[in-house]
Design an enzyme around this catalytic site. Structure first.
Site, PDB file in Angstrom:
ATOM      1  N   PRO A 128       0.824  -1.224   0.000  1.00 50.04           N
ATOM      2  CA  PRO A 128       0.000   0.000   0.000  1.00 50.04           C
ATOM      3  C   PRO A 128       0.857   1.274   0.000  1.00 50.04           C
ATOM      4  O   PRO A 128       0.542   2.234  -0.683  1.00 50.04           O
ATOM      5  CB  PRO A 128      -0.819  -0.121   1.290  1.00 50.04           C
ATOM      6  CG  PRO A 128      -0.901  -1.591   1.551  1.00 50.04           C
ATOM      7  CD  PRO A 128       0.365  -2.194   1.018  1.00 50.04           C
ATOM      8  N   GLY A 242      10.489  -8.492 -17.040  1.00 45.98           N
ATOM      9  CA  GLY A 242       9.049  -8.222 -17.005  1.00 45.98           C
ATOM     10  C   GLY A 242       8.667  -7.066 -17.914  1.00 45.98           C
ATOM     11  O   GLY A 242       7.611  -7.072 -18.548  1.00 45.98           O
ATOM     12  N   ILE A 337     -11.658   6.792 -34.426  1.00 46.85           N
ATOM     13  CA  ILE A 337     -12.013   6.435 -35.808  1.00 46.85           C
ATOM     14  C   ILE A 337     -13.375   5.717 -35.840  1.00 46.85           C
ATOM     15  O   ILE A 337     -14.153   5.879 -36.779  1.00 46.85           O
ATOM     16  CB  ILE A 337     -10.886   5.573 -36.441  1.00 46.85           C
ATOM     17  CG1 ILE A 337      -9.667   6.471 -36.707  1.00 46.85           C
ATOM     18  CG2 ILE A 337     -11.346   4.867 -37.722  1.00 46.85           C
ATOM     19  CD1 ILE A 337      -8.391   5.731 -37.091  1.00 46.85           C
ATOM     20  N   GLU A 363       4.400  -2.665 -13.528  1.00 41.14           N
ATOM     21  CA  GLU A 363       5.813  -3.045 -13.768  1.00 41.14           C
ATOM     22  C   GLU A 363       6.690  -1.810 -13.976  1.00 41.14           C
ATOM     23  O   GLU A 363       7.625  -1.820 -14.784  1.00 41.14           O
ATOM     24  CB  GLU A 363       5.935  -4.087 -14.881  1.00 41.14           C
ATOM     25  CG  GLU A 363       5.168  -5.355 -14.507  1.00 41.14           C
ATOM     26  CD  GLU A 363       5.826  -6.654 -14.892  1.00 41.14           C
ATOM     27  OE1 GLU A 363       6.997  -6.649 -15.283  1.00 41.14           O
ATOM     28  OE2 GLU A 363       5.151  -7.701 -14.757  1.00 41.14           O
TER      29      GLU A 363
END
Ligand code: CAA
Length: 380
Positions: A128, A242, A337, A363
């Protein structure tokens, strides 16, 4: 495509493309709605060799190079970005740290079933109060006889609910700052290890993101990865790999956005012409295609540097920041679009737009990637 893939890499691309478009793509929208975890598909992906791609065959992996891994992830992400993040986390930061830093015992016991796709892995670094600054984490591990006793709470853990084991970082000596962080393999079902809150997310909804709670969780001493104090470097080195995974996921999703935009622009008629004939749309699509090509080349470059054994930290960050920001731009343009239809769930670009958003965050945020690149270019 400008990048010259080898015969083997092209075969892997063809095999994964067939699987992803036949199996993953038709059910991706339904998984997005229901949030159902793609357990069966992951089992098949294990059988296809996609769940331990860079792990050598002696540990049940496919033993292919990082470029092949990137190609495979791009194909999976094209069809289902949620399945792609599960695959990326499992390969890069689940198998990765155990293969690179684990003892023979840890490789035999945990890497083999992971690489065979029989078990799923996750990676628990974030807390956290510690996201971009992982040295700010508060989880601790205290040695007690033949065990380590872990206490703390991890947050935003991809696959934390569905994984069978997780690589967890914790302070074993807080005085030493990042040199006092260690990494452990913790199995599901270990007493004192539980899954907390499951997040309700904007995108990638078929991939679970949860809190993991450790309350006097006792793990055997041999579950320590590397040496005591290696945890920060293990996490950083695993995240380098990663970030190639997330860059690949971004490229695959971007390509899906481009293909959807081209196909819609060709069939949508306004002012008695397909909108693909208007210069405003043509230039938008030209820019999308150019940026995706650049993102793909940066991603393959980082992967190839890893395969050659070069330091690829900055290259992985360049690929990650560029590809993830490209995915967000092209998802925005693809939706534009499509006009009003793009805002509706009837067309896949609505999902692509939501799925793309986290790519510049997890990451390592875009800001962290730029910090890594600047440190490389300028020095600290
Ligand atoms: N490879 C190996 N070692 C590395 C390294 C790397 N890429 N990066 C740093 N290190 C080593 C350094 O050499 C240094 O070692 P020494 O002390 O021996 O010299 C040590 O680690 C500390 O390095 P820094 O001083 O550069 O560390 P820092 O505290 O300034 O942090 C940072 C650097 C780049 C900001 C880093 O903290 C970082 O990458 N933060 C982002 C974290 C992150 O990406 N979190 C994502 C969570 S995981 C996730 O999202 C997975 C998911 O589920 C999808």
């Amino acid at each position: 495509m400008a990048y010259q893939l080898t015969e083997e890499q092209r075969m892997i691309r063809a095999m994964v493309r067939d699987f992803a478009r036949d199996v993953l793509l038709p059910t991706a929208a339904e998984r997005d709605r229901s949030g159902e975890f793609p357990a069966e598909n992951l089992k098949t992906m294990g059988e296809l060799g996609l769940m331990g791609m860079n792990v050598p065959p002696e540990y049940n992996g496919a033993g292919v190079d990082t470029v092949s891994y990137s190609v495979a992830l791009q194909e999976v992400a094209y069809a289902c970005a949620a399945t792609a993040v599960i695959m990326s986390v499992h390969n890069s930061v689940g198998c990765g740290p155990i293969y690179l830093f684990g003892s023979d015992y840890l490789k035999e016991t945990f890497l083999k079933p992971l690489a065979a796709g029989e078990k799923l892995g996750s990676f628990a670094l974030t807390e956290p109060g510690a996201g971009s600054d992982p040295a700010g984490q508060r989880t601790t591990a205290v040695r007690d006889g033949d065990s380590w006793v872990i206490n703390g709470t991890k947050m935003f853990i991809t696959s934390g609910k569905n994984s069978d084991l997780t690589v967890v970082t914790a302070y074993t000596d807080r005085e030493k700052r990042h040199k006092g962080i260690s990494a452990f393999v913790v199995e599901k079902g270990t007493p004192g290890f539980s899954v907390g809150k499951e997040e309700e997310k904007m995108g990638l909804r078929a991939s679970d993101t949860v809190e993991l709670i450790f309350e006097d969780c006792r793990v055997p001493a041999e579950n320590l990865l590397g040496e005591e104090g290696d945890g920060f470097v293990i996490a950083m080195a695993s995240l380098d790999g990663g970030r190639i995974g997330i860059a690949s996921q971004s490229v695959g999703l971007s390509q899906a956005c481009l293909d959807a935009a081209v196909s819609y622009a060709k069939e949508r008629v306004q002012f008695n012409k397909p909108i693909s004939s208007f210069q405003g749309i043509r230039w938008m699509i030209a820019d999308m295609a150019t940026q995706i090509e650049a993102a793909r080349l940066l991603t393959f470059n980082a992967a190839a540097m890893r395969d050659r054994g070069e330091n690829f930290t900055a290259a992985a960050s360049m690929a990650k920041v560029f590809a993830s920001e490209t995915a967000n731009k092209v998802a925005y343009q693809a939706l534009q679009i499509h006009g009003g239809y793009g805002y509706m769930k009837e067309y896949p670009v609505e999902r692509y737009y939501r799925d793309a958003r986290v790519l510049t965050i997890y990451e390592g945020t875009s800001e962290i990637q730029r910090t890594v690149i600047a440190n490389h270019v300028i020095g600290k």
